[in-house]
Each structure stands twice: as structure tokens, then as C-alpha cells.
Motif scaffolding. Sequence first.
Motif, PDB file in Angstrom:
ATOM      1  N   CYS A   1       0.862  -1.174   0.000  1.00  0.00           N
ATOM      2  CA  CYS A   1       0.000   0.000   0.000  1.00  0.00           C
ATOM      3  C   CYS A   1       0.904   1.232   0.000  1.00  0.00           C
ATOM      4  CB  CYS A   1      -0.863  -0.045   1.256  1.00  0.00           C
ATOM      5  SG  CYS A   1      -1.885   1.385   1.532  1.00  0.00           S
ATOM      6  N   ALA A   2       0.458   2.288  -0.665  1.00  0.00           N
ATOM      7  CA  ALA A   2       1.265   3.504  -0.724  1.00  0.00           C
ATOM      8  C   ALA A   2       0.355   4.725  -0.846  1.00  0.00           C
ATOM      9  CB  ALA A   2       2.222   3.449  -1.909  1.00  0.00           C
ATOM     10  N   THR A   3       0.913   5.887  -0.504  1.00  0.00           N
ATOM     11  CA  THR A   3       0.162   7.133  -0.635  1.00  0.00           C
ATOM     12  C   THR A   3       0.916   8.112  -1.520  1.00  0.00           C
ATOM     13  OG1 THR A   3       1.169   8.214   1.288  1.00  0.00           O
ATOM     14  CG2 THR A   3      -0.789   6.878   1.690  1.00  0.00           C
ATOM     15  N   THR A   4       0.162   9.038  -2.067  1.00  0.00           N
ATOM     16  CA  THR A   4       0.752  10.066  -2.903  1.00  0.00           C
ATOM     17  C   THR A   4       0.065  11.401  -2.644  1.00  0.00           C
ATOM     18  OG1 THR A   4       1.302  10.719  -5.172  1.00  0.00           O
ATOM     19  CG2 THR A   4      -0.813   9.603  -4.840  1.00  0.00           C
ATOM     20  N   ARG A   5       0.821  12.477  -2.868  1.00  0.00           N
ATOM     21  CA  ARG A   5       0.276  13.827  -2.810  1.00  0.00           C
ATOM     22  C   ARG A   5       0.130  14.388  -4.227  1.00  0.00           C
ATOM     23  NH1 ARG A   5       4.903  15.812   1.086  1.00  0.00           N
ATOM     24  NH2 ARG A   5       5.903  14.103  -0.019  1.00  0.00           N
ATOM     25  N   ARG A   6       0.323  13.514  -5.205  1.00  0.00           N
ATOM     26  CA  ARG A   6       0.284  13.928  -6.607  1.00  0.00           C
ATOM     27  C   ARG A   6      -0.778  13.131  -7.343  1.00  0.00           C
ATOM     28  NH1 ARG A   6       6.895  13.910  -7.514  1.00  0.00           N
ATOM     29  NH2 ARG A   6       7.391  15.292  -5.766  1.00  0.00           N
ATOM     30  N   ALA A   7      -0.801  13.232  -8.652  1.00  0.00           N
ATOM     31  CA  ALA A   7      -1.791  12.520  -9.451  1.00  0.00           C
ATOM     32  C   ALA A   7      -1.672  11.015  -9.241  1.00  0.00           C
ATOM     33  CB  ALA A   7      -1.588  12.844 -10.920  1.00  0.00           C
ATOM     34  N   ILE A   8      -2.785  10.347  -9.127  1.00  0.00           N
ATOM     35  CA  ILE A   8      -2.744   8.912  -8.838  1.00  0.00           C
ATOM     36  C   ILE A   8      -2.268   8.104 -10.042  1.00  0.00           C
ATOM     37  CG2 ILE A   8      -4.518   9.051  -7.066  1.00  0.00           C
ATOM     38  CD1 ILE A   8      -6.498   7.859  -9.097  1.00  0.00           C
ATOM     39  N   GLU A   9      -2.311   8.718 -11.238  1.00  0.00           N
ATOM     40  CA  GLU A   9      -1.803   8.026 -12.428  1.00  0.00           C
ATOM     41  C   GLU A   9      -0.284   8.054 -12.493  1.00  0.00           C
ATOM     42  OE1 GLU A   9      -3.909  10.520 -12.410  1.00  0.00           O
ATOM     43  OE2 GLU A   9      -5.834   9.807 -13.175  1.00  0.00           O
ATOM     44  N   ASN A  10       0.332   8.834 -11.632  1.00  0.00           N
ATOM     45  CA  ASN A  10       1.780   8.993 -11.634  1.00  0.00           C
ATOM     46  C   ASN A  10       2.390   8.055 -10.606  1.00  0.00           C
ATOM     47  OD1 ASN A  10       4.400   9.989 -11.933  1.00  0.00           O
ATOM     48  ND2 ASN A  10       4.072  11.648 -10.470  1.00  0.00           N
ATOM     49  N   ALA A  11       2.697   6.830 -11.030  1.00  0.00           N
ATOM     50  CA  ALA A  11       3.190   5.815 -10.104  1.00  0.00           C
ATOM     51  C   ALA A  11       4.440   6.247  -9.332  1.00  0.00           C
ATOM     52  CB  ALA A  11       3.434   4.505 -10.848  1.00  0.00           C
ATOM     53  N   PRO A  12       5.409   6.908  -9.974  1.00  0.00           N
ATOM     54  CA  PRO A  12       6.606   7.318  -9.215  1.00  0.00           C
ATOM     55  C   PRO A  12       6.315   8.344  -8.114  1.00  0.00           C
ATOM     56  CG  PRO A  12       7.061   7.299 -11.563  1.00  0.00           C
ATOM     57  CD  PRO A  12       5.574   7.154 -11.405  1.00  0.00           C
ATOM     58  N   GLY A  13       5.115   8.920  -8.121  1.00  0.00           N
ATOM     59  CA  GLY A  13       4.785   9.929  -7.120  1.00  0.00           C
ATOM     60  C   GLY A  13       4.383   9.363  -5.777  1.00  0.00           C
ATOM     61  N   PHE A  14       4.209   8.071  -5.681  1.00  0.00           N
ATOM     62  CA  PHE A  14       3.838   7.454  -4.410  1.00  0.00           C
ATOM     63  C   PHE A  14       5.078   7.398  -3.523  1.00  0.00           C
ATOM     64  CE2 PHE A  14      -0.509   5.984  -4.863  1.00  0.00           C
ATOM     65  CZ  PHE A  14      -0.712   6.186  -6.222  1.00  0.00           C
ATOM     66  N   ASP A  15       4.969   7.986  -2.336  1.00  0.00           N
ATOM     67  CA  ASP A  15       6.187   8.169  -1.547  1.00  0.00           C
ATOM     68  C   ASP A  15       6.119   7.692  -0.107  1.00  0.00           C
ATOM     69  OD1 ASP A  15       5.635  11.794  -1.293  1.00  0.00           O
ATOM     70  OD2 ASP A  15       4.471  10.062  -0.617  1.00  0.00           O
ATOM     71  N   SER A  16       4.999   7.168   0.352  1.00  0.00           N
ATOM     72  CA  SER A  16       4.919   6.537   1.670  1.00  0.00           C
ATOM     73  C   SER A  16       4.437   5.117   1.458  1.00  0.00           C
ATOM     74  CB  SER A  16       3.946   7.291   2.586  1.00  0.00           C
ATOM     75  OG  SER A  16       4.459   8.550   2.932  1.00  0.00           O
ATOM     76  N   TRP A  17       5.123   4.179   2.105  1.00  0.00           N
ATOM     77  CA  TRP A  17       4.877   2.762   1.816  1.00  0.00           C
ATOM     78  C   TRP A  17       4.635   1.971   3.087  1.00  0.00           C
ATOM     79  CZ3 TRP A  17       4.670   1.074  -3.217  1.00  0.00           C
ATOM     80  CH2 TRP A  17       5.103   1.985  -4.184  1.00  0.00           C
ATOM     81  N   GLY A  18       3.782   0.957   2.955  1.00  0.00           N
ATOM     82  CA  GLY A  18       3.616  -0.005   4.025  1.00  0.00           C
ATOM     83  C   GLY A  18       4.672  -1.089   3.923  1.00  0.00           C
ATOM     84  N   GLN A  19       4.581  -2.050   4.827  1.00  0.00           N
ATOM     85  CA  GLN A  19       5.586  -3.113   4.880  1.00  0.00           C
ATOM     86  C   GLN A  19       5.288  -4.255   3.921  1.00  0.00           C
ATOM     87  OE1 GLN A  19       3.068  -2.913   6.930  1.00  0.00           O
ATOM     88  NE2 GLN A  19       2.279  -4.990   7.015  1.00  0.00           N
ATOM     89  N   GLY A  20       4.071  -4.285   3.400  1.00  0.00           N
ATOM     90  CA  GLY A  20       3.691  -5.307   2.443  1.00  0.00           C
ATOM     91  C   GLY A  20       3.001  -6.497   3.087  1.00  0.00           C
TER      92      GLY A  20
END
Length: 122
Positions: A96-115
Motif C-alpha cells: 500500500c502507498a500514498t501520494t500527494r500527486r496525481a494517482i496516475e503517476n506511479a513514481p509519485g507514491f512516496d509513503s509505503w507499508g511493509q507489504g
Amino acid sequence: QVRLVESGGGLVQAGDSLRLSCVASGRTFTIYGMGWFRQAPGKEREFVAAIRWITGSTYYTDSLKGRFTISRDYAKNTVYLQMNSLKPEDTAVYYCATTRRAIENAPGFDSWGQGTQVTVSS
């Protein structure tokens, strides 16, 4: 900082369904979108689906559209990934990850869970 905790993974048989959950805590007011990614052994991490936190609009990778559904419970700060008709090739660690940018922009996701591990047996 946003903290993410995934759950719901496990071992299932081909054709089964599974629902993953991801709970966000911390600076959740900074979230624009949340998404799911996966990484299979020996492969690069790939985008699965994402959802805009406020509006609930969604975006999927084409190959999984129709089998996987992303949703969110805004009041519970939780995002879900419903996975149906699972196949052995869906075996991966799901993040799981969060982004402060467009959701279509995969590299913009910058907070991650442990999986959480999902294993689909044939």
C-alpha cells in the motif's frame, strides 16, 4: 509522515478471492491518493490500482481491470483491494502507498507499508 499497515494476505487457491486492507495513520490530511502495488519474486514492483482519497475515483492497470477493485472507507482511513479469480501469477508481495500527486503517476507514491504476501496455488 503517513504510516501504513497492510493486512489480509495469505495462501489461496487459483480462482479464489481475497481482500487486502491498508490502514493509514499519522498525517493523513496530506493524502491525495492511495494505491496498491505488487512485487513478484525476481520482478520489479508494478502498479496495480489507485484511488483519489476525497472523491473516490479510481485508476487501474489495464491487465487487472475487471478482476481487482480498489475502494476506500474515508472514515476509517482504510483502503481495500478486492481480488477475484486469483491466478498463480498474482503471487506477490502487495504494498500500500500514498501520494500527494496525481494517482496516475506511479513514481509519485512516496509513503509505503511493509507489504503483505499473497500466494496463489494452482
